[in-house]
Design an enzyme around this catalytic site. Structure first.
Site, short mmCIF file in Angstrom:
data_model
loop_
_atom_site.label_atom_id
_atom_site.label_comp_id
_atom_site.label_asym_id
_atom_site.label_seq_id
_atom_site.Cartn_x
_atom_site.Cartn_y
_atom_site.Cartn_z
N LYS A 119 11.45 15.55 0.36
CA LYS A 119 12.19 15.14 1.55
C LYS A 119 13.46 15.96 1.67
CE LYS A 119 9.48 11.66 2.75
NZ LYS A 119 8.75 11.61 4.02
N ASP A 138 9.73 17.96 4.12
CA ASP A 138 9.59 16.99 5.22
C ASP A 138 10.97 16.52 5.65
OD1 ASP A 138 8.95 14.92 6.92
OD2 ASP A 138 7.77 13.78 5.46
N GLU A 172 7.62 19.90 7.62
CA GLU A 172 7.09 18.71 8.31
C GLU A 172 8.17 18.02 9.13
OE1 GLU A 172 4.66 16.35 5.78
OE2 GLU A 172 5.10 14.48 6.83
N GLU A 196 2.46 12.41 12.22
CA GLU A 196 2.45 11.04 11.69
C GLU A 196 3.07 10.06 12.69
OE1 GLU A 196 5.09 11.65 8.17
OE2 GLU A 196 6.03 9.79 8.84
N ASP A 219 -2.34 10.12 11.84
CA ASP A 219 -2.02 8.86 11.17
C ASP A 219 -3.10 7.87 11.57
OD1 ASP A 219 0.50 7.20 9.93
OD2 ASP A 219 -0.63 6.02 11.38
N HIS A 276 -1.63 11.69 7.33
CA HIS A 276 -0.39 11.09 6.81
C HIS A 276 -0.70 9.82 6.03
CE1 HIS A 276 2.84 7.97 7.64
NE2 HIS A 276 3.43 8.81 6.82
#
Lengths: 445, 445
Positions: free
Chosen positions: B215, B243, B269, B298, B321, B348
């Site tokens: 992240k 992400d 992402e 997602e 998703d 996702h």
């Protein structure tokens, strides 16, 4: 002034009985609103509505009720010092934001709009006047969420737009205190006959209207016939628009719109899905030499969608909605972006009481942002106006400048009680198959 | 088989206590799900979940409860004959559709996914096998909503894709019955230390993983240091992705991503807002010579958003998703569009039990649509798997092929009871400021 309690009311009117408001997708709408009352310790009440078309109003009420926890007990001054702080507590809530746009963003808007209403009432000003009196720097620093839109409009560009309009603001305010924004009306609801439509148009023409809209979508032949009929009835000089309410795919839209070319239309509204930016780009390119441009925005879910539609010049008319996005803050961003790209702001109206709200945005735009009234039109719906204490009114085809403090959204208490769903007397004895989610009336496919 | 009743459960796990699942926006998520049980007169139960991160699960539960009215009393066969009919009754409901995407579309997905679950259980097949066994013509004629997507993928093109894969389907099914889709895992949750991250990576490497995600978002310097640290720890040959969970605007994204160039990343992402199609186009163009491509999906709210991201080649990885859109039907459309544009489908994952669902889509895509496993990765979350009777499992860095009928979403009844919000024992005594909407933990701005 402290927010002491909240009341959320599920208000629905069975307009489906008359097919008022009908279009290809929304075949039998019951004009409705999730109504929020924020009560305070000094007796003022903050009011806002989220307009819906019947079933699902309870979903939004549920969400609003949940969010009221975040403002009950707070001081109005916490809000007025910097409205963006509450905006971010709501929209960027670290868990709730997973809910996305739609119900969540509309419920956030309800809270924010009721707080703006309280602020305007505290100042004793109609909402538009509160907005007009805000300093450009305050708007840029304390009202707008810049996270996702700076590639389309920078804070510096927004300041420049606002300062430019400020130079002429006093004159514009004087002019618009005498006569509000120019209005237009949807005469051709899908469920109505040609005779009913023409009767509506003639009635409106007598009061000064020269701009009308028809619903289209399901049947090419019928639609063209209706457009032709209406154009002939109103003559070549008055404005005519059509609205497909997202009924078509991109290629289908091209096929239909191709046949509309002879009728000197002003705009084609929502020919395709509300967020199909690339589709709007394609349609605008295809019809770049036509009399009309694309119009869209009443279901634009957030400033991110507006940013793309405006920046790409995919639309020629920007139809902001007062309650689809997160309140005054998001709408300010959308209006400022429209000004940057020189695209007229033509707010989406409807009932219940949505027109009471949008007139303020038309005023703010035309006085303090774009600073002119040359190209804009504000939608006007000619039914259900009397449900509030301060009904919208028109004169000579323009809105009458609103004078009541705040949004002017105070409902008559009898109306509110009678139409509260599902316990009010209008609903209590209605058959279940005409109520809520069980009221099914699927569109033709 | 008749649907006799429905039970909607607000299931929440206080994962915020350990900062598992944390990212720049969702700083303290409580992994949660709106769980739907559809009971039938033959004893089978249809189950689905809508994954959330805590507050707001009740909003989705409210919506699902409302929609259950539209299936209770119906026969499963009404659904299996042509699933698109129920899809349209829900998504195109003439009043509810005003609610837009987000909560409404997710709630529609809950109903549809529970019906698909019942169908698979009736056939005694895991969901992926039910999908793999559907005839291409049935999928095209009875599962997909074509209204808004035909400019990106025609029914004829979809048939061609499905028939091409069908030629090799038996072999592919045999291969994937032995080993499921390749998995990857997020090791670098924002709240964790470098030591915690590396411990997770090493644990996963021992079980065969070679692909990891971090992240990023809030702090450029910290993020680059973490990327560098992780790249050095895993060596040059393993896959590393980052992400940002939509934290940046477009220009800010460019600034940050520029500094990531040296680290041979596979994808970036959600650098920007989930629906900023033109922004993704711009980023893809800016970084067209980089090692990485953009990944997104997602929070793609509908096939209209996926259509644009795919058609414009704005993204290089399509992160479907299972529960953000309207169930199997929408996901089928998204996977077919990805196949047309040759963009790998990388579902996702998350908790609770979301991975139980996405593995079936990885299977269907890799057997019956794209028909290969060369480029796809399915996200795997290494916590909360044990809350269900059929936990997802991995072996040699791949999902173990699911065998249980349906989605395999049956929760342990104790887990469900203990974590039901707000009455279960996990929640009953938790302080209000750590519960629901009142649990505020705003992101840094």
């Amino acid at each position: 002034m402290k927010i002491t309690s909240a009341n959320v009311i599920d208000l629905r009117v069975p307009t489906s009985d008359d097919l008022l408001g009908s279009d290809p997708f929304h075949t039998e709408p019951d004009y409705s609103s999730a109504v929020l009352h924020l009560e305070t310790d000094n007796g003022l009440r903050g009011v806002s509505v989220v307009f819906t078309i019947g079933a699902g109003t309870d979903w939004i009420c549920h969400g609003i009720q949940d969010l009221t926890q975040l403002v009950i007990g707070s001081d109005l001054e916490d809000f007025t010092t910097s409205p963006i702080k509450l905006y971010k507590r709501l929209i960027d809530h670290h868990q709730l934001r997973w809910l996305h746009d739609g119900v969540f963003r509309m419920a956030c808007g309800a809270i924010l709009n009721a707080m703006w209403d309280l602020w305007a009432k505290q100042e004793g000003k109609p909402l538009w006047k509160l907005l007009v009196d805000l300093e450009p720097e305050f708007i840029v620093d304390h009202c707008i969420d810049w996270r996702n839109i700076k590639d389309a409009l920078t804070p510096e560009e927004a300041l420049e737009i606002l300062h430019k309009a400020k130079a002429n603001k006093a004159t514009r305010e004087q002019q618009m205190s005498e006569i509000g924004p120019k209005a237009y009306c949807t005469a051709g609801w899908l469920g109505l006959s040609n005779e009913q439509i023409i009767a509506t148009i003639q009635k409106l023409q007598k009061t000064g209207f020269d701009t009308f809209k028809l619903k289209v979508g399901q049947n090419l032949e019928d639609d063209v016939a209706r457009i032709k009929f209406t154009r002939e009835a109103i003559g070549p000089d008055q404005n005519l628009m059509v609205d497909a309410n997202q009924y078509w795919g991109v290629d289908e839209a091209k096929e239909h719109i191709q046949h509309y070319l002879p009728y000197n239309l002003k705009w084609i509204e929502e020919p395709i899905a509300r967020d199909d930016v690339l589709g709007y780009v394609e349609l605008s390119e295809t019809f770049k030499d036509a009399s009309f441009k694309m119009a869209c925005g009443e279901q634009g879910a957030s400033p991110v969608i507006f940013k793309q539609l405006l920046k790409s010049k995919a639309i020629g008319y920007c139809q902001i909605d007062a309650v689809r996005v997160a309140g005054v803050n998001d709408v300010m961003a959308n209006i400022l972006m429209a000004a940057k790209y020189d695209i007229p702001v033509c707010p989406h109206g409807g009932g219940i009481a949505l027109c009471n709200m949008i007139q303020h945005y038309g005023m703010w735009d035309q006085i303090a942002v774009s600073g002119h009234s040359d190209t804009q039109l504000v939608e006007y719906i000619d039914f259900l106006a009397e449900c509030v204490e301060h009904p919208v009114a028109t004169k000579d085809g323009h809105y009458v400048t609103p004078k009541a403090p705040g949004w002017g959204l105070e409902f008559h208490s009898d109306f509110l009680a009678d139409h509260t769903y599902p316990t009010g007397k209008v609903w209590a004895n209605r058959p279940p198959e005409k109520c809520g989610a069980r009221f099914e009336s699927p569109p033709k496919h």
